[in-house]
Design a protein around this motif. Structure first.
Motif: not given
Length: 105
Positions: A45-63
């Motif tokens: 998806l446009n907001k995911t990385e090659f290796i990603d997780s919900p926790d990593a996405m939460c850190m990027r979105i809301q620190e």
């Protein structure tokens, strides 16, 4: 047609680049709703990385990471992409996604 080692190397490089740019390895750590955890191979998806997780996405979105953000991220990802493979949880991939950080389950 016979491939030499340069041809095989070129094909492998093209496949690696395609996988890196088109796929995400999404790692869900064991939590209450998913006690065994999961590793999912999916279309990127446009907001995911090659290796990603919900926790990593939460850190990027809301620190920060919390249960509400995890749940929202997991629901959004599952509903917006095509899952190609479901694999067992892989802790080392989770740690790559979070930069070596662990968060409460």
């Amino acid at each position: 047609m016979k491939l030499n080692s340069k041809g095989i190397t070129a094909i492998a490089a093209i496949l690696a680049i395609a996988a890196y740019t088109q796929l995400t390895i999404f790692v869900v750590q064991p939590i209450g709703a998913i006690p065994e955890g999961k590793t999912i191979v999916m279309l990127r998806l446009n907001k995911t990385e090659f290796i990603d997780s919900p926790d990593a996405m939460c850190m990027r979105i809301q620190e920060g990471v919390n249960l509400l953000c995890r749940g929202m991220v997991m629901a959004a990802v599952v509903n917006k992409t095509k899952i190609l493979a479901r694999l067992p949880y892989m802790d080392w991939l989770y740690l790559i996604s979070t930069g070596g950080k662990r968060f409460d389950r």
